[in-house]
Design an enzyme around this catalytic site. Structure first.
Site, PDB file in Angstrom:
ATOM      1  N   LYS A  27       0.997   4.126  -2.990  1.00 41.72           N
ATOM      2  CA  LYS A  27       0.647   5.521  -2.758  1.00 41.72           C
ATOM      3  C   LYS A  27       1.837   6.454  -2.983  1.00 41.72           C
ATOM      4  O   LYS A  27       1.661   7.603  -3.411  1.00 41.72           O
ATOM      5  CB  LYS A  27       0.075   5.697  -1.351  1.00 41.72           C
TER       6      LYS A  27
ATOM      7  N   TYR B 124       0.832  -1.209   0.000  1.00 46.31           N
ATOM      8  CA  TYR B 124       0.000   0.000   0.000  1.00 46.31           C
ATOM      9  C   TYR B 124       0.867   1.259   0.000  1.00 46.31           C
ATOM     10  O   TYR B 124       0.621   2.202  -0.756  1.00 46.31           O
ATOM     11  CB  TYR B 124      -0.916  -0.028   1.229  1.00 46.31           C
TER      12      TYR B 124
END
Length: 246
Positions: A158, A154
């Site tokens: 991002k 994640y």
């Protein structure tokens, strides 16, 4: 704020932060096309937001598929007349520590969070170039700036969104298109509600403002970036994190 009459696509709009973004934009007078992989939930959300009198349409799209992203933008142009703003909010988590993380956990997160942002942005910018104006707002995360244990996939996705935002902002600034990112910290959603109470308290104690953020906190920043008042802002990453990362 100056979003009245703007035609906006919001991905991952069925619930949580995406729903809050859509609701606030509708309240401010924007016309919306909401997309998500959950058709039933997206249509329900669109009906609820549209009940207040706003133009709020729904469609199902898998942002990991370029053809779906292209069709999403074409749908918005046909049904709304144009795409003035794209909000890339669709995202997933598949948490695990690195040595236990499976390849498909990595691939799934990258496909939705990073490739999905690429697919939708590329499709929308084609339409925006014809208009010689447009706004793209990418939902990044505090984890893309500072990392988070158990979220290597994640965090990497991002961080990629942040780099992508800056590159595309440079490419299309002279065409009247602005591209920015919003990086939420820990926001009160179903995901944070599932954190055990002791861990939740420890997390809140690390935040200078001593509370979790709300989806509305994020939506307000998105609404500003979508407005005419933000016309001279591009290539920026705006944190909404209560001071956790400064």
């Amino acid at each position: 704020m100056g979003v009245k009459g703007k035609r906006v696509i919001v991905t991952g709009a069925a619930q949580g932060i995406g729903r809050a973004i859509a609701a606030l934009l509708a309240e401010q007078g924007a016309a919306l096309l909401l997309c998500d992989v959950n058709r039933e939930k997206t249509e329900e959300t669109a009906r609820e937001i549209g009940a207040g009198g706003a133009i709020c349409l729904a469609c199902m799209a898998d942002v990991t598929r370029p053809a779906d992203a292209d069709a999403l933008v074409q749908d918005a142009v046909q049904r709304l007349g144009a795409v003035d703003v794209l909000v890339n909010n669709a995202g997933i988590t598949r948490d695990n520590v690195l040595l236990r993380m499976k390849e498909d956990q990595w691939d799934q997160v990258m496909a939705v969070n990073l490739k999905g942002t690429f697919n939708c942005t590329r499709a929308a910018i084609r339409a925006m170039l014809r208009q010689k104006r447009g706004t793209v707002i990418n939902i990044a995360s505090i984890t893309g700036l500072m990392g988070n244990a158990g979220q290597a996939n994640y965090s990497a996705s991002k961080a990629g969104v942040i780099g992508f935002t800056k590159a595309v902002a440079r490419e299309y600034a002279d065409r009247g298109i602005t591209v920015n990112a919003v990086a939420p910290g820990f926001i009160q959603t179903a995901m944070t509600d599932a954190i055990p109470e002791k861990e939740r308290e420890a997390l809140i104690n690390q935040i200078p403002l001593k509370r979790l953020g709300t989806p509305l906190d994020v939506a307000r920043v998105v609404c500003f970036l979508a407005s005419d008042e933000a016309a001279y802002i591009t290539g920026q990453v705006i944190g909404v994190n209560g001071g956790l990362y400064m």
